[in-house]
Design an enzyme around this catalytic site. Structure first.
Site, PDB file in Angstrom:
ATOM      1  N   ARG A   1       0.840  -1.208   0.000  1.00  0.00           N
ATOM      2  CA  ARG A   1       0.000   0.000   0.000  1.00  0.00           C
ATOM      3  C   ARG A   1       0.873   1.255   0.000  1.00  0.00           C
ATOM      4  O   ARG A   1       0.468   2.294  -0.504  1.00  0.00           O
ATOM      5  CB  ARG A   1      -0.915   0.011   1.224  1.00  0.00           C
ATOM      6  CG  ARG A   1      -1.899  -1.121   1.230  1.00  0.00           C
ATOM      7  CD  ARG A   1      -2.890  -0.959   2.348  1.00  0.00           C
ATOM      8  NE  ARG A   1      -3.851   0.108   2.091  1.00  0.00           N
ATOM      9  CZ  ARG A   1      -4.469   0.802   3.046  1.00  0.00           C
ATOM     10  NH1 ARG A   1      -4.203   0.558   4.303  1.00  0.00           N
ATOM     11  NH2 ARG A   1      -5.330   1.739   2.747  1.00  0.00           N
TER      12      ARG A   1
ATOM     13  N   CYS B   1      -0.826  32.629  28.850  1.00  0.00           N
ATOM     14  CA  CYS B   1      -0.403  31.248  29.070  1.00  0.00           C
ATOM     15  C   CYS B   1      -0.324  30.970  30.572  1.00  0.00           C
ATOM     16  O   CYS B   1       0.362  31.675  31.301  1.00  0.00           O
ATOM     17  CB  CYS B   1       0.957  31.014  28.418  1.00  0.00           C
ATOM     18  SG  CYS B   1       1.690  29.438  28.887  1.00  0.00           S
TER      19      CYS B   1
ATOM     20  N   CYS C   1       3.502  30.170  31.738  1.00  0.00           N
ATOM     21  CA  CYS C   1       4.602  31.130  31.670  1.00  0.00           C
ATOM     22  C   CYS C   1       4.922  31.673  33.081  1.00  0.00           C
ATOM     23  O   CYS C   1       4.042  31.776  33.930  1.00  0.00           O
ATOM     24  CB  CYS C   1       4.246  32.287  30.737  1.00  0.00           C
ATOM     25  SG  CYS C   1       4.578  31.946  28.992  1.00  0.00           S
TER      26      CYS C   1
ATOM     27  N   ASP D   1      -3.574  21.490  38.564  1.00  0.00           N
ATOM     28  CA  ASP D   1      -4.764  22.113  39.153  1.00  0.00           C
ATOM     29  C   ASP D   1      -6.040  21.347  38.798  1.00  0.00           C
ATOM     30  O   ASP D   1      -7.065  21.484  39.454  1.00  0.00           O
ATOM     31  CB  ASP D   1      -4.888  23.567  38.651  1.00  0.00           C
ATOM     32  CG  ASP D   1      -3.665  24.394  39.036  1.00  0.00           C
ATOM     33  OD1 ASP D   1      -3.254  24.331  40.202  1.00  0.00           O
ATOM     34  OD2 ASP D   1      -3.115  25.098  38.163  1.00  0.00           O
TER      35      ASP D   1
ATOM     36  N   HIS E   1       8.242  30.539  26.327  1.00  0.00           N
ATOM     37  CA  HIS E   1       7.004  30.008  25.747  1.00  0.00           C
ATOM     38  C   HIS E   1       7.203  29.494  24.315  1.00  0.00           C
ATOM     39  O   HIS E   1       6.462  28.624  23.848  1.00  0.00           O
ATOM     40  CB  HIS E   1       5.957  31.136  25.761  1.00  0.00           C
ATOM     41  CG  HIS E   1       4.597  30.736  25.316  1.00  0.00           C
ATOM     42  ND1 HIS E   1       3.703  30.098  26.158  1.00  0.00           N
ATOM     43  CD2 HIS E   1       3.955  30.863  24.113  1.00  0.00           C
ATOM     44  CE1 HIS E   1       2.567  29.866  25.486  1.00  0.00           C
ATOM     45  NE2 HIS E   1       2.696  30.319  24.254  1.00  0.00           N
TER      46      HIS E   1
ATOM     47  N   ASN F   1       2.749  15.320  25.878  1.00  0.00           N
ATOM     48  CA  ASN F   1       1.883  15.409  24.701  1.00  0.00           C
ATOM     49  C   ASN F   1       2.303  16.654  23.948  1.00  0.00           C
ATOM     50  O   ASN F   1       2.197  17.749  24.478  1.00  0.00           O
ATOM     51  CB  ASN F   1       0.409  15.565  25.093  1.00  0.00           C
ATOM     52  CG  ASN F   1      -0.195  14.259  25.534  1.00  0.00           C
ATOM     53  OD1 ASN F   1       0.256  13.191  25.130  1.00  0.00           O
ATOM     54  ND2 ASN F   1      -1.207  14.343  26.356  1.00  0.00           N
TER      55      ASN F   1
ATOM     56  N   SER G   1      -3.056  21.108  25.161  1.00  0.00           N
ATOM     57  CA  SER G   1      -3.889  22.296  25.243  1.00  0.00           C
ATOM     58  C   SER G   1      -3.056  23.573  25.264  1.00  0.00           C
ATOM     59  O   SER G   1      -3.588  24.663  25.154  1.00  0.00           O
ATOM     60  CB  SER G   1      -4.761  22.233  26.502  1.00  0.00           C
ATOM     61  OG  SER G   1      -3.942  22.022  27.641  1.00  0.00           O
TER      62      SER G   1
ATOM     63  N   HIS H   1       3.240  25.825  25.411  1.00  0.00           N
ATOM     64  CA  HIS H   1       4.397  26.045  26.302  1.00  0.00           C
ATOM     65  C   HIS H   1       5.124  24.714  26.520  1.00  0.00           C
ATOM     66  O   HIS H   1       4.489  23.697  26.749  1.00  0.00           O
ATOM     67  CB  HIS H   1       3.917  26.622  27.639  1.00  0.00           C
ATOM     68  CG  HIS H   1       5.025  27.196  28.458  1.00  0.00           C
ATOM     69  ND1 HIS H   1       5.245  28.547  28.580  1.00  0.00           N
ATOM     70  CD2 HIS H   1       6.019  26.593  29.147  1.00  0.00           C
ATOM     71  CE1 HIS H   1       6.310  28.752  29.326  1.00  0.00           C
ATOM     72  NE2 HIS H   1       6.795  27.573  29.686  1.00  0.00           N
TER      73      HIS H   1
ATOM     74  N   HIS I   1       6.265  21.755  28.047  1.00  0.00           N
ATOM     75  CA  HIS I   1       5.977  21.135  29.343  1.00  0.00           C
ATOM     76  C   HIS I   1       5.582  19.674  29.163  1.00  0.00           C
ATOM     77  O   HIS I   1       5.218  19.254  28.070  1.00  0.00           O
ATOM     78  CB  HIS I   1       4.843  21.877  30.059  1.00  0.00           C
ATOM     79  CG  HIS I   1       3.475  21.630  29.475  1.00  0.00           C
ATOM     80  ND1 HIS I   1       3.060  22.183  28.284  1.00  0.00           N
ATOM     81  CD2 HIS I   1       2.439  20.867  29.912  1.00  0.00           C
ATOM     82  CE1 HIS I   1       1.827  21.786  28.020  1.00  0.00           C
ATOM     83  NE2 HIS I   1       1.422  20.978  28.984  1.00  0.00           N
TER      84      HIS I   1
ATOM     85  N   GLN J   1       4.013  16.056  31.657  1.00  0.00           N
ATOM     86  CA  GLN J   1       3.213  15.692  32.816  1.00  0.00           C
ATOM     87  C   GLN J   1       3.804  14.469  33.504  1.00  0.00           C
ATOM     88  O   GLN J   1       4.530  13.686  32.889  1.00  0.00           O
ATOM     89  CB  GLN J   1       1.775  15.392  32.396  1.00  0.00           C
ATOM     90  CG  GLN J   1       1.104  16.580  31.725  1.00  0.00           C
ATOM     91  CD  GLN J   1      -0.378  16.328  31.519  1.00  0.00           C
ATOM     92  OE1 GLN J   1      -1.097  16.018  32.449  1.00  0.00           O
ATOM     93  NE2 GLN J   1      -0.819  16.456  30.280  1.00  0.00           N
TER      94      GLN J   1
ATOM     95  N   HIS K   1      13.399   2.717  29.007  1.00  0.00           N
ATOM     96  CA  HIS K   1      13.260   3.150  27.610  1.00  0.00           C
ATOM     97  C   HIS K   1      12.179   4.218  27.500  1.00  0.00           C
ATOM     98  O   HIS K   1      11.408   4.442  28.439  1.00  0.00           O
ATOM     99  CB  HIS K   1      12.925   1.960  26.702  1.00  0.00           C
ATOM    100  CG  HIS K   1      11.635   1.266  27.055  1.00  0.00           C
ATOM    101  ND1 HIS K   1      11.560   0.271  28.004  1.00  0.00           N
ATOM    102  CD2 HIS K   1      10.375   1.434  26.592  1.00  0.00           C
ATOM    103  CE1 HIS K   1      10.310  -0.158  28.102  1.00  0.00           C
ATOM    104  NE2 HIS K   1       9.559   0.539  27.260  1.00  0.00           N
TER     105      HIS K   1
ATOM    106  N   HIS L   1       9.105   5.601  24.669  1.00  0.00           N
ATOM    107  CA  HIS L   1       8.352   5.417  23.423  1.00  0.00           C
ATOM    108  C   HIS L   1       7.987   6.789  22.873  1.00  0.00           C
ATOM    109  O   HIS L   1       7.527   7.656  23.626  1.00  0.00           O
ATOM    110  CB  HIS L   1       7.048   4.668  23.676  1.00  0.00           C
ATOM    111  CG  HIS L   1       7.211   3.274  24.192  1.00  0.00           C
ATOM    112  ND1 HIS L   1       7.510   2.210  23.378  1.00  0.00           N
ATOM    113  CD2 HIS L   1       7.105   2.765  25.441  1.00  0.00           C
ATOM    114  CE1 HIS L   1       7.560   1.100  24.102  1.00  0.00           C
ATOM    115  NE2 HIS L   1       7.337   1.407  25.367  1.00  0.00           N
TER     116      HIS L   1
HETATM  117 ZN   LIG Z   1       7.567   0.417  27.060  1.00  0.00          ZN
HETATM  118 ZN   LIG Z   2       3.849  29.943  28.220  1.00  0.00          ZN
END
Ligand SMILES: [Zn+2]
Ligand SMILES: [Zn+2]
Ligand SMILES: [Zn+2]
Length: 371
Positions: free
Chosen positions: A26, A50, A53, A76, A114, A154, A162, A165, A167, A169, A316, A318
Site C-alpha cells: 500500500r 499562558c 509562563c 490544578d 514560551h 503530549n 492544550s 508552552h 511542558h 506531565q 526506555h 516510546h
Molecule cells: Zn515500554
Molecule cells: Zn507559556
C-alpha cells in the site's frame, strides 16, 4: 523472515505481546512528498495568557513563580487525587468490578521561554529536564502508596496538547497502569525463560540487523522498532541495562539529553513542522526499587541491578507520533485497527531510513522568529 519484502505480513511485539499487520504494497502508492503548512514556532517568549509562563496566574488563582529553569507543580485539574478514596459500594455482580484509584498528577515546565520545544532547546537546557524527571521519579516513588510514576509529554494540538508552552506531565499512581504492567510481565517471563533481559537481547538483535537504527550515541539507541504501529514510532533505549532514571550515570543523563535533542530535531525536519507526538518513559515500578538504592540527583549512580526487585526492567522511552505523509496528513487508528489489530503501510525499515536522512540542524533555528 528478517528482510520482509513487499508482501503482507504480521510482526510480533514481544514487549507488549501483540501483533501488528504490515502492508508494504500500500505504501507503493505514489509518494507525494508533500510538505504541509509549515508550523512556525510560537513568536513570543512570554504569553500573558499562558498559564504556564513565569509570573502568570493559573486557573484557580495560583501565581507561577518567576522561574528561570524547570518548574513543577501539582496539576490544578488532576485526573487522580492523593486522598484515600471512599470504598466503592459492594457490587451486585463480579462483572461490575471497581476499586478506588489514588494518584498524584504534576506538571513540569521544561523552560520559561514560551516559544521553545525540546527540539529547539539546547542539550544544556534539556539536561535539567532530565534531572527534574529523575527527581520526580524518586520523590513520588518514595511515597509508600505510589507504585508507578508515568512521565510523558503530549506535543502539539494534534495530540490534544492544550498549551504550546514546553511542558510535560507526571502521573504517579497507586497501581501499575496497564501498559507498564503488560511490559513487566513480558520482561519477567523472558528473564525467567532465558536468563537474559528482553530489551538487552532486543538491542543486540537490532544492532545485528542494522536496518531500523536511526542513530546512536554512547549511551542511547534510537530505532524504529520491528513492531512499530505508528508510521514514525521510535523506541529510545538505554544501551546499558538500567531499570529507571535514577540508575543513569551522569554521562548517561547527558546522553539522554543529547538523544532527545537529536530525535526531536529529526522529527521536526521530516515534514518541516513542529512534529506532534506523545512520548513517555517506561521504567521499573517504584515499589520494586527501594529508595536507599536510588541515587539522588547529581550523584553518580552505582547501582547493581542483580538481586534487586524488578531486575527484568530495562529503561526506555516510546515516541508515538501520528503524522504519516506530511505536516497535515495523519494516521488514524480506526476500523480494522479498533476492531481487529493495528496496521501500517510504510515499513519500519523505510521509516527508519527516512529519519536517518533527516538533518540534525533544526529547520527553524533559534532566534530567527525574533529577527
Ligand atoms: Zn515500554
Ligand atoms: Zn507559556
Ligand atoms: Zn536490559
Amino acid at each position: 523472515m528478517e528482510n520482509q519484502g513487499p508482501h503482507v505480513h504480521r510482526r510480533w511485539n514481544p514487549l507488549r505481546r501483540s501483533w501488528v499487520l504490515v502492508s508494504p504494497h500500500r505504501a507503493e502508492r505514489p509518494w507525494q512528498g508533500e510538505v504541509g503548512q509549515k508550523a512556525v514556532p510560537q513568536a513570543v517568549s512570554h504569553d500573558p495568557n499562558c498559564y504556564l509562563c513565569p509570573g502568570n496566574t493559573r486557573a484557580g488563582g495560583v501565581v507561577n513563580p518567576a522561574y528561570n529553569g524547570v518548574f513543577s507543580f501539582v496539576n490544578d485539574f488532576a485526573a487522580l487525587l492523593p486522598d484515600p478514596a471512599e470504598a466503592t459500594g459492594a457490587s451486585s455482580s463480579p462483572l461490575l468490578l471497581a476499586e478506588p484509584a489514588r494518584g498524584l498528577c504534576k506538571v513540569l515546565c521544561f523552560h520559561p521561554d514560551h516559544s521553545l520545544t525540546l527540539a529547539r532547546m539546547t542539550r544544556e537546557e534539556i539536561r535539567p529536564v532530565v534531572d527534574a524527571w529523575t527527581r520526580e521519579y524518586i520523590e513520588l516513588g518514595d511515597l509508600d502508596w505510589i507504585q508507578y510514576v508515568q512521565i510523558f509529554e503530549n506535543r502539539g494540538a494534534m495530540m490534544g496538547a492544550s498549551n504550546p508552552h514546553p511542558h510535560g506531565q507526571i502521573w504517579s499512581t497507586g497501581f501499575v497502569p496497564d501498559e507498564p504492567a503488560a511490559e513487566t510481565e513480558s520482561q519477567r517471563e523472558h528473564l525467567a525463560r532465558t536468563g537474559c533481559c528482553l530489551l538487552c537481547d532486543y538491542v543486540a538483535a537490532e544492532r545485528a540487523a542494522g536496518q531500523r537504527i536511526v542513530f546512536e550515541n554512547d549511551h542511547f539507541m534510537a530505532l524504529v522498532p520491528w513492531w512499530a504501529v505508528w508510521p514514525f514510532e521510535v523506541l529510545l533505549i538505554s544501551r546499558r541495562h538500567a531499570r529507571a532514571l535514577p540508575e543513569l550515570y551522569n554521562d548517561e543523563r547527558d546522553g539522554l539529553a543529547d538523544a532527545l535533542k537529536r530525535l526531536t530535531t529529526r522529527y521536526d525536519n521530516l515534514f518541516e513542522t513542529s512534529f506532534p507526538y506523545t512520548m513517555g518513559f517506561h521504567q521499573a515500578p517504584t515499589t520494586g526499587v527501594p529508595s536507599d538504592r536510588r541515587v539522588p540527583s547529581g550523584r553518580v549512580a552505582g547501582v547493581e541491578t542483580t538481586g534487586d526487585e524488578h531486575p527484568e526492567w530495562h529503561f526506555h522511552a516510546h515516541f508515538y507520533p501520528p503524522l504519516l505523509r506530511s505536516a497535515t496528513v495523519r494516521k488514524f487508528m480506526v476500523g480494522f485497527e479498533m476492531l481487529g489489530m493495528p496496521q501500517r503501510d510504510i515499513t519500519p525499515e523505510t521509516a527508519a531510513r527516512r529519519l536517518r536522512d533527516c538533518s540534525e540542524q533544526h529547520f527553524w533555528p533559534r532566534g530567527r522568529e525574533r529577527t
